[in-house]
Write a protein that holds these residues in place. Structure first.
Motif, mmCIF file in Angstrom:
data_model
loop_
_atom_site.group_PDB
_atom_site.id
_atom_site.type_symbol
_atom_site.label_atom_id
_atom_site.label_comp_id
_atom_site.label_asym_id
_atom_site.label_seq_id
_atom_site.Cartn_x
_atom_site.Cartn_y
_atom_site.Cartn_z
ATOM 1 N N HIS A 117 6.903 6.526 10.418
ATOM 2 C CA HIS A 117 5.551 6.189 10.881
ATOM 3 C C HIS A 117 5.666 5.465 12.212
ATOM 4 C CE1 HIS A 117 3.132 6.601 6.936
ATOM 5 N NE2 HIS A 117 4.178 7.403 6.908
ATOM 6 N N GLU A 118 4.667 5.626 13.046
ATOM 7 C CA GLU A 118 4.590 4.968 14.348
ATOM 8 C C GLU A 118 5.838 5.239 15.189
ATOM 9 O OE1 GLU A 118 2.845 0.950 14.312
ATOM 10 O OE2 GLU A 118 2.716 1.238 12.136
ATOM 11 N N MET A 133 0.849 -1.193 0.000
ATOM 12 C CA MET A 133 0.000 0.000 0.000
ATOM 13 C C MET A 133 0.884 1.241 0.000
ATOM 14 S SD MET A 133 -3.137 0.954 2.518
ATOM 15 C CE MET A 133 -2.471 2.076 3.735
ATOM 16 N N ASP A 134 0.548 2.205 -0.833
ATOM 17 C CA ASP A 134 1.278 3.466 -0.901
ATOM 18 C C ASP A 134 0.977 4.297 0.344
ATOM 19 O OD1 ASP A 134 3.093 4.356 -2.698
ATOM 20 O OD2 ASP A 134 1.672 5.422 -3.967
ATOM 21 N N LYS A 135 2.031 4.850 0.948
ATOM 22 C CA LYS A 135 1.835 5.711 2.114
ATOM 23 C C LYS A 135 1.352 7.075 1.656
ATOM 24 C CE LYS A 135 5.205 3.497 5.075
ATOM 25 N NZ LYS A 135 6.438 3.638 5.837
ATOM 26 N N LYS A 136 0.365 7.601 2.352
ATOM 27 C CA LYS A 136 -0.155 8.928 2.053
ATOM 28 C C LYS A 136 0.771 9.994 2.632
ATOM 29 C CE LYS A 136 -4.091 7.335 0.395
ATOM 30 N NZ LYS A 136 -4.107 6.880 -0.945
ATOM 31 N N ILE A 137 1.341 9.703 3.801
ATOM 32 C CA ILE A 137 2.311 10.592 4.426
ATOM 33 C C ILE A 137 3.677 9.956 4.232
ATOM 34 C CG2 ILE A 137 3.119 11.619 6.582
ATOM 35 C CD1 ILE A 137 0.243 11.796 7.498
ATOM 36 N N LYS A 138 4.610 10.736 3.648
ATOM 37 C CA LYS A 138 5.918 10.197 3.286
ATOM 38 C C LYS A 138 7.030 11.042 3.905
ATOM 39 C CE LYS A 138 5.827 12.912 -0.943
ATOM 40 N NZ LYS A 138 5.839 12.920 -2.386
ATOM 41 N N ASN A 139 8.255 10.557 3.769
ATOM 42 C CA ASN A 139 9.452 11.271 4.205
ATOM 43 C C ASN A 139 9.481 11.599 5.696
ATOM 44 O OD1 ASN A 139 10.451 11.320 1.532
ATOM 45 N ND2 ASN A 139 9.214 13.132 1.098
ATOM 46 N N ALA A 141 3.299 15.320 2.549
ATOM 47 C CA ALA A 141 2.102 14.828 1.855
ATOM 48 C C ALA A 141 1.742 15.818 0.758
ATOM 49 C CB ALA A 141 0.932 14.678 2.819
#
Length: 110
Positions: free
Chosen positions: A10-11, A1-7, A33
């Motif tokens: 996460h978590e 799945m492509d991440k909507k928030i990048k760079n 984003a």
């Protein structure tokens, strides 16, 4: 799945101002984003650096993460300090200038 928030991790707890180093003579950006509805970008400005006057089709919400910046909206200047925010309304000319080393979070809603 492509991440909507990048760079950005996460978590994981992060300090946003640490993700964009100030570099002498430069404006540094990191896009987190971007799509047709929203753009989220971190910026750092070395003292004296700027993004010259331009217009955006969306409302731009700026939060100062560190330092002092000068925001110009339709010819009126505002000094933005750490923890403060301002909205640059869509279609009005605006610019950003590093009064001193300055870091900000920019959220544009289209």
């Amino acid at each position: 799945m492509d991440k909507k928030i990048k760079n950005i991790p996460h978590e994981e707890i992060v300090t946003l101002r640490e993700l964009v180093p100030c570099q002498e003579g430069q404006v540094v950006s990191r896009t987190l984003a971007q799509n047709d509805a929203v753009s989220v970008t971190l910026f750092s400005f070395a003292k004296g650096e700027e993004i010259s006057t331009h217009r955006s089709q969306g409302d731009a919400f700026v939060t100062c993460l560190e330092g002092v910046g000068k925001i110009t909206i339709d010819g009126k200047e505002y000094i933005l300090k750490e923890g403060q925010s301002i909205v640059m309304p869509a279609d009005l000319p605006h610019a950003v200038y590093g009064e001193e080393a300055f870091k900000m979070l920019l959220v544009v809603i289209f």
